[in-house]
Design an enzyme around this catalytic site. Structure first.
Site, PDB file in Angstrom:
ATOM      1  N   ARG A  57       5.904  24.348  10.670  1.00 27.78           N
ATOM      2  CA  ARG A  57       6.469  23.067  10.491  1.00 27.78           C
ATOM      3  C   ARG A  57       7.592  23.141  11.439  1.00 27.78           C
ATOM      4  NH1 ARG A  57      10.363  20.738   7.058  1.00 27.78           N
ATOM      5  NH2 ARG A  57       9.728  18.660   6.496  1.00 27.78           N
ATOM      6  N   LYS A  96      16.947  26.405  10.980  1.00 33.53           N
ATOM      7  CA  LYS A  96      17.598  26.606   9.492  1.00 33.53           C
ATOM      8  C   LYS A  96      18.541  27.247   9.875  1.00 33.53           C
ATOM      9  CE  LYS A  96      13.604  25.131   6.646  1.00 33.53           C
ATOM     10  NZ  LYS A  96      12.795  25.452   5.334  1.00 33.53           N
TER      11      LYS A  96
END
Length: 408
Positions: free
Chosen positions: A387, A353
């Site tokens: 995740r 991210k």
């Protein structure tokens, strides 16, 4: 001349005690009896509990009770005068002191008994070691190990560049490889939720995910998760064998979704988000970041339970990058343990991210090591599920982190 009774070889050092297990270990090392350990371990563990929106009278009572027990309660400065409106209070003490406070409050009227029960629930949730999760026919026991959720993007505009759009066989092979590499769950998504992304209609989402899901549930032995906010998509996926629904809106977007999940005895990931993907990164602001997030997630749990979803089927996700600045994301990771007060498994998704890109000044394809650092920290700070895109590499990070944390 005074003579010292302290041996010349005496040394002092600090020790860290995070829980009752750490306390027991320290005392066992120095030869404390089993009975002594049982009596003292609660006194060795310190906790801080924050109460929100209590009136001045209640704040004064709780402060006096904590002082009488040898602890402390930090309150707003005007609480002592009775002029303060509803405000927060931070309790500071050992587990032994806080548990005695709960016993006292539980015997009192005027709502003090409810406060005592709330404090007791938070303390108990924070201590849970053998938390379990039910997803359809699957049961996870997070006392043994954290779980890896592998990301399978079926979108043409995945931020990570790994979207497998309209390539069913290739997508299934990727998922099978993730399972072989150590994934415990495969999370299938047909709609991008990156910052600035636009939504798609249910027909388009169904056409992307269902051909892959139909094959996956037959060819893998691990749970398949559907990353969706739409009950129609979830229903079709659950009907063919999906075990978990990952909802980035925390059951706020589609009022029918929770009931469908309950009908199929599936698991649910309740994620925190501020705003919607298209606008969520436009100057997100919080007055008290973690407090607001925990309140929001607690409401999501209540929505789920109100729709007859069993508590054992609920996962919470703080939603890294979903309506948060870099500073917000760092604070969440640092304070992740506080989310344990909700008593449910914590899922963290940091993989590749912008948090990592912004700090390390690197593009998406160079964020593997940054992701590894965040995964290790998340596991250490209480995450039960991570995740990730790179399952094989992150499986090593998870196992190594667990070996350190659980070393006895």
């Amino acid at each position: 001349m005074k003579t010292s009774r302290v041996g010349k070889k005496m040394k002092a050092r600090a020790v860290e005690i995070f829980d009752q297990l750490d306390a027991s270990r320290q005392m066992k090392e120095i030869g404390v009896s089993s009975r002594g350990i049982e009596l003292m371990k609660l006194k060795a563990v310190n906790r801080a509990v924050r109460l929100s929106r209590i009136d001045a009278g209640t704040g004064n009572i709780i402060k006096q009770e904590m002082l009488a027990l040898g602890g402390e309660a930090a309150v707003e400065k005007e609480v002592i005068t009775g002029k303060a409106g509803p405000s927060d209070c931070v309790l500071l003490g050992t587990l032994a002191q806080l548990k005695k406070l709960c016993l006292k409050l539980n015997q009192q009227p005027f709502g003090l008994d409810e406060i005592g029960k709330s404090i007791e629930d938070v303390l108990n949730n924070y201590e849970i070691k053998d938390i379990k999760l039910k997803c359809g026919r699957f049961i996870f026991d997070f006392n043994n190990k954290a779980c890896l959720m592998g990301i399978l993007n079926l979108t043409p505009d995945s931020f990570s560049g790994d979207g497998v759009y309209r390539q069913v066989d290739k997508a299934v092979k990727i998922a099978e490889q993730m399972a072989e590499d150590g994934a415990d769950i495969i999370d299938v998504g047909g709609q991008s939720t990156r910052p600035g992304s636009k939504g798609i209609d249910k027909e388009e989402e169904i056409s992307r995910v269902m051909p892959v899901i139909r094959k996956l549930v037959k060819r893998t032995k691990i749970p398949i998760s559907i990353d969706t906010t739409k009950f129609e998509v979830a229903q079709l996926a659950l009907d063919v064998g999906v075990s978990l629904v990952n909802d980035i809106t925390g059951l706020r977007d589609d009022p029918h979704l929770a009931k469908i999940i309950a009908k199929y005895d599936a698991g649910i990931v309740i994620m925190h988000i501020k705003g919607r993907p298209r606008t969520m990164q436009k100057a997100p602001k919080y007055d008290s970041l973690v407090s607001e997030m925990i309140d929001w997630l607690k409401e999501g749990i209540e929505i789920a339970e109100g729709a007859s979803i069993e508590r054992e089927r609920i996962i919470i996700d703080p939603g890294i990058g979903f309506g948060k600045t870099v500073e917000h994301n760092l604070e969440i990771l640092k304070r992740l343990r506080e989310f344990k007060s909700l008593g449910r498994p914590i899922l963290v998704g940091t993989s590749k991210k912008s948090l990592i890109g912004n700090i390390l000044n690197c593009p998406v394809d160079q964020r593997l090591l940054g992701t590894a650092a965040t995964v290790a920290i998340a596991i250490n700070n209480g995450a039960s599920i991570v995740r990730v895109h790179d399952v094989k590499q992150m499986a090593q990070v998870v196992r190594m982190t667990e070996a350190i944390i659980k070393h006895k």
